[in-house]
Write an enzyme that holds these catalytic residues in place. Structure first.
Site, PDB file in Angstrom:
ATOM      1  N   ASP A  98     -12.803 -10.093  36.128  1.00 23.54           N
ATOM      2  CA  ASP A  98     -13.121 -11.211  35.217  1.00 23.54           C
ATOM      3  C   ASP A  98     -12.289 -12.458  35.476  1.00 23.54           C
ATOM      4  OD1 ASP A  98     -13.498  -8.585  32.984  1.00 23.54           O
ATOM      5  OD2 ASP A  98     -15.122  -9.940  33.548  1.00 23.54           O
ATOM      6  N   HIS A 130     -12.880  -5.922  27.383  1.00 18.85           N
ATOM      7  CA  HIS A 130     -13.830  -5.395  28.380  1.00 18.85           C
ATOM      8  C   HIS A 130     -14.617  -6.572  28.958  1.00 18.85           C
ATOM      9  CE1 HIS A 130     -16.391  -2.601  30.396  1.00 18.85           C
ATOM     10  NE2 HIS A 130     -17.084  -2.109  29.393  1.00 18.85           N
ATOM     11  N   HIS A 162      -5.829  -3.551  34.267  1.00 17.74           N
ATOM     12  CA  HIS A 162      -6.995  -2.664  34.298  1.00 17.74           C
ATOM     13  C   HIS A 162      -6.534  -1.234  34.021  1.00 17.74           C
ATOM     14  CE1 HIS A 162     -10.657  -0.716  35.732  1.00 17.74           C
ATOM     15  NE2 HIS A 162     -11.229  -1.886  35.577  1.00 17.74           N
TER      16      HIS A 162
HETATM   17  C1  SDX Z   1     -13.240  -4.862  32.507  1.00 15.68           C
HETATM   18  O1  SDX Z   1     -12.769   0.045  32.692  1.00 15.68           O
HETATM   19  C2  SDX Z   1     -13.409  -0.720  33.499  1.00 15.68           C
HETATM   20  O2  SDX Z   1     -13.764  -0.357  34.613  1.00 15.68           O
HETATM   21  C3  SDX Z   1     -13.700  -2.100  32.948  1.00 15.68           C
HETATM   22  C4  SDX Z   1     -14.294  -3.103  33.941  1.00 15.68           C
HETATM   23  C5  SDX Z   1     -15.701  -2.725  34.347  1.00 15.68           C
HETATM   24  O3  SDX Z   1     -16.143  -3.187  35.400  1.00 15.68           O
HETATM   25  O4  SDX Z   1     -16.398  -2.066  33.545  1.00 15.68           O
HETATM   26  O5  SDX Z   1     -13.478  -3.165  35.104  1.00 15.68           O
HETATM   27  C6  SDX Z   1     -14.415  -4.501  33.337  1.00 15.68           C
HETATM   28  O6  SDX Z   1     -13.269  -4.623  31.337  1.00 15.68           O
HETATM   29  C7  SDX Z   1     -12.031  -5.458  33.167  1.00 15.68           C
HETATM   30  C8  SDX Z   1     -10.841  -5.686  32.174  1.00 15.68           C
HETATM   31  C9  SDX Z   1     -11.112  -6.997  31.431  1.00 15.68           C
HETATM   32  N1  SDX Z   1     -10.132  -7.188  30.346  1.00 15.68           N
HETATM   33  C10 SDX Z   1      -9.154  -8.096  30.423  1.00 15.68           C
HETATM   34  O7  SDX Z   1      -8.941  -8.807  31.407  1.00 15.68           O
HETATM   35  C11 SDX Z   1      -8.333  -8.238  29.154  1.00 15.68           C
HETATM   36  C12 SDX Z   1      -6.833  -8.227  29.500  1.00 15.68           C
HETATM   37  N2  SDX Z   1      -6.483  -6.903  30.005  1.00 15.68           N
HETATM   38  C13 SDX Z   1      -5.842  -5.977  29.050  1.00 15.68           C
HETATM   39  O8  SDX Z   1      -6.368  -6.081  27.750  1.00 15.68           O
HETATM   40  C14 SDX Z   1      -5.722  -4.572  29.630  1.00 15.68           C
HETATM   41  O9  SDX Z   1      -5.183  -4.696  30.880  1.00 15.68           O
HETATM   42  C15 SDX Z   1      -6.939  -3.663  29.709  1.00 15.68           C
HETATM   43  C16 SDX Z   1      -7.675  -3.604  28.439  1.00 15.68           C
HETATM   44  C17 SDX Z   1      -7.850  -4.121  30.793  1.00 15.68           C
HETATM   45  C18 SDX Z   1      -6.421  -2.262  30.064  1.00 15.68           C
HETATM   46  O10 SDX Z   1      -5.777  -1.768  28.922  1.00 15.68           O
HETATM   47  P1  SDX Z   1      -4.807  -0.517  29.038  1.00 15.68           P
HETATM   48  O11 SDX Z   1      -5.289   0.451  30.058  1.00 15.68           O
HETATM   49  O12 SDX Z   1      -4.541   0.000  27.670  1.00 15.68           O
HETATM   50  O13 SDX Z   1      -3.505  -1.242  29.604  1.00 15.68           O
HETATM   51  P2  SDX Z   1      -2.349  -0.513  30.358  1.00 15.68           P
HETATM   52  O14 SDX Z   1      -2.154   0.855  29.814  1.00 15.68           O
HETATM   53  O15 SDX Z   1      -2.591  -0.676  31.825  1.00 15.68           O
HETATM   54  O16 SDX Z   1      -1.083  -1.393  29.958  1.00 15.68           O
HETATM   55  C19 SDX Z   1       0.157  -1.038  30.512  1.00 15.68           C
HETATM   56  C20 SDX Z   1       1.143  -2.103  30.037  1.00 15.68           C
HETATM   57  C21 SDX Z   1       1.207  -2.227  28.530  1.00 15.68           C
HETATM   58  O17 SDX Z   1       2.504  -2.684  28.228  1.00 15.68           O
HETATM   59  P3  SDX Z   1       3.691  -1.565  27.866  1.00 15.68           P
HETATM   60  O18 SDX Z   1       3.217  -0.860  26.634  1.00 15.68           O
HETATM   61  O19 SDX Z   1       3.779  -0.658  29.094  1.00 15.68           O
HETATM   62  O20 SDX Z   1       4.931  -2.410  27.671  1.00 15.68           O
HETATM   63  O21 SDX Z   1       0.733  -3.385  30.514  1.00 15.68           O
HETATM   64  C22 SDX Z   1       0.508  -4.253  29.423  1.00 15.68           C
HETATM   65  C23 SDX Z   1       0.256  -3.366  28.233  1.00 15.68           C
HETATM   66  O22 SDX Z   1       0.569  -4.039  27.038  1.00 15.68           O
HETATM   67  N3  SDX Z   1      -0.676  -5.052  29.766  1.00 15.68           N
HETATM   68  C24 SDX Z   1      -0.708  -6.375  29.706  1.00 15.68           C
HETATM   69  C25 SDX Z   1      -1.990  -6.726  30.155  1.00 15.68           C
HETATM   70  N4  SDX Z   1      -2.693  -5.622  30.452  1.00 15.68           N
HETATM   71  C26 SDX Z   1      -1.866  -4.583  30.209  1.00 15.68           C
HETATM   72  N5  SDX Z   1       0.208  -7.292  29.323  1.00 15.68           N
HETATM   73  C27 SDX Z   1      -0.191  -8.591  29.383  1.00 15.68           C
HETATM   74  N6  SDX Z   1      -1.401  -8.995  29.818  1.00 15.68           N
HETATM   75  C28 SDX Z   1      -2.326  -8.110  30.211  1.00 15.68           C
HETATM   76  N7  SDX Z   1      -3.537  -8.524  30.633  1.00 15.68           N
END
Ligand code: SDX
Length: 428
Positions: free
Chosen positions: A367, A266, A309
């Site tokens: 971010d 996050h 996201h």
């Molecule tokens: C913020 O919610 C909000 O609005 C948050 C925020 C706000 O203003 O409050 O926008 C702020 O928290 C932004 C996000 C910051 N976090 C990061 O940058 C950390 C990296 N991102 C990931 O950890 C992830 O993308 C999340 C946590 C942001 C979202 O997690 P989800 O919703 O569980 O991910 P998803 O379901 O979209 O993933 C789909 C696929 C998965 O792979 P499969 O199981 O389909 O094979 O995409 C992959 C995930 O493993 N994936 C990534 C990835 N993000 C998702 N793979 C590699 N790198 C990534 N960053």
């Protein structure tokens, strides 16, 4: 209310179950499943991917189109033409202020930026090398011990007093965390400075010499504050709402939000992006590709920080503005060829052309570029999430206020139990 309905049939139940369907002003319809408990079942939605936890009129996100509206105004227009204090007013009250309302609100915030002098002793209980988010979480939670004169949350005026105190004091407390870390004296806020100017002054000023505010930095800070102000029902805002639903005081609720924001999935991602760029090191294709491959490897827990996201399946509109601000600030600093910026841009370009990211609709989020700007301004990496928390306080308090004012029940999710059936304690 509604004339739309959803009908559910369940194996083993001989009748179909009907649920009302509600439409909002924008976005997805919702199915009101509250009647499901009476039928002896729960919905199941770990991570709340398909769950609307509340009704709200503060912020709207269209994840497919990459749209973010605050009380109906697009974030790119607000970032271009508004400022953080005006956005605070908009998020809290629902409408843009008149000039007179703006001046009164801005003055009120300025007049509450100082903190109770006893709070200095609170800071002294921490180790000097404590992470500033740990300090902020503790100090904000402790504010109820200093400001307990207006904690009747059922009273609109008292809720407003706490909201003003939190908006006004967060930059002061944030800067105090930094000063405590580096062993410099705390700087008192100045009422003649804007919100962004005051923050820079309290962060980088010292009692021995005049501090000259860099207007480019002050404008960039204000833009960063606006881009982080609110984002619908994200993890930390949902935490604040859940804590608030128990009737906890606003300082405790915001402290809970700060704790939730700290996670690298996050708000902690901005700090993690810089660590990732540091680890990639010099801009070499093989180094960048190695990290991309790590991020794609299901066996490796590493995620590309600043990418992806839960809601956006398109560019995060904040990331676009952040990237423009990043280019502007570094250009004005003569750092257009900053190595980390070059790595970030190359990383983004490679990722956006990679099937894994394209297929999963993973784009840079808010971010990805923010840390590069903050670093160029001279803000230490461990303060990045503190700045996110400071900026998001208005979002948290606006949602808290909307929930308390609108009537609510205590949040209490259920579960799918997969533990032991009842068994007797063994006779000794
Ligand atoms: C913020 O919610 C909000 O609005 C948050 C925020 C706000 O203003 O409050 O926008 C702020 O928290 C932004 C996000 C910051 N976090 C990061 O940058 C950390 C990296 N991102 C990931 O950890 C992830 O993308 C999340 C946590 C942001 C979202 O997690 P989800 O919703 O569980 O991910 P998803 O379901 O979209 O993933 C789909 C696929 C998965 O792979 P499969 O199981 O389909 O094979 O995409 C992959 C995930 O493993 N994936 C990534 C990835 N993000 C998702 N793979 C590699 N790198 C990534 N960053």
């Amino acid at each position: 209310m509604t004339d739309k309905k959803a009908t559910l049939t369940v194996d083993g139940i001989d009748k179909s179950i009907e649920f009302p369907v509600y439409s909002g002003t924008l976005g997805q319809d919702v199915i009101d499943v509250r009647g499901l408990t009476a039928e002896g079942m729960f919905t199941y939605d770990p991570g709340f991917v398909s769950t609307a936890a509340c009704e709200s009129s503060i912020t709207f996100i269209d994840g497919q189109k990459g749209v973010l509206l605050h009380r109906g105004y697009p974030i790119d227009q607000l970032a271009k033409s508004s400022n953080y204090i005006e956005l605070c007013y908009l998020l809290l009250f629902g409408e843009l202020p008149s000039d007179e309302e703006y001046d009164k609100f801005a003055q009120l915030i300025s007049n509450h930026t100082m903190v109770h002098e006893q709070i200095v002793n609170f800071f002294k209980g921490f180790r000097r090398d404590a992470h500033p988010m740990a300090i902020l979480c503790g100090v904000v939670g402790g504010l109820a011990a200093f400001y307990h004169d207006n904690l009747n949350i059922t009273n609109e005026k008292e809720r407003y007093v706490s909201a003003v105190r939190l908006i006004a004091k967060m930059p002061t407390l944030a800067a105090m965390c930094h000063k405590y870390n580096i062993g410099q004296p705390f700087m008192y806020p100045r009422n003649d400075l804007s919100y962004g100017e005051n923050f820079l002054y309290m962060m980088f000023g010292n009692p021995c010499e005049e501090y000259k505010i860099n207007p480019v930095f002050a404008k960039a800070m204000d833009t960063i504050f606006m881009l982080h102000a609110d984002h619908e029902q994200n993890a930390s805002t949902s935490t604040v709402r859940l804590a608030g639903s128990t009737g906890a005081n606003p300082f405790a609720c915001i402290s809970a939000g700060i704790a939730a924001l700290w996670g690298p999935a996050h708000g902690g991602a901005n700090e993690a992006v810089l660590a990732m760029l540091d680890e990639i090191g010099e801009e070499s294709e093989e180094n960048i590709q190695r990290f991309i491959d790590k991020a794609k490897d299901k066996e490796d827990p590493f995620k590309l920080m600043g990418f992806g996201h839960r809601v956006y399946r398109n560019f995060d509109p904040r990331a676009k503005v952040m990237k423009e601000t990043c280019d502007e600030v570094l250009e004005q600093l003569g750092m257009a060829d900053d190595p980390q910026l070059k790595i970030a841009k190359r990383l983004e370009q490679i990722a956006l052309e990679d099937e894994y990211f394209i297929e999963r609709k993973l784009y840079p989020n808010v971010d990805f570029y923010s840390g590069i700007i903050l670093k160029a301004i001279g803000i230490p990496t461990n303060m990045f999430t503190v700045i996110f928390a400071m900026s998001r306080t208005i979002g948290w308090i606006s949602h808290w206020n909307e929930m308390i004012a609108g009537g609510h029940r205590i949040g209490r999710p259920r579960q799918l139990y997969t533990g032991h059936p009842q068994r007797d304690y063994p006779a000794k």
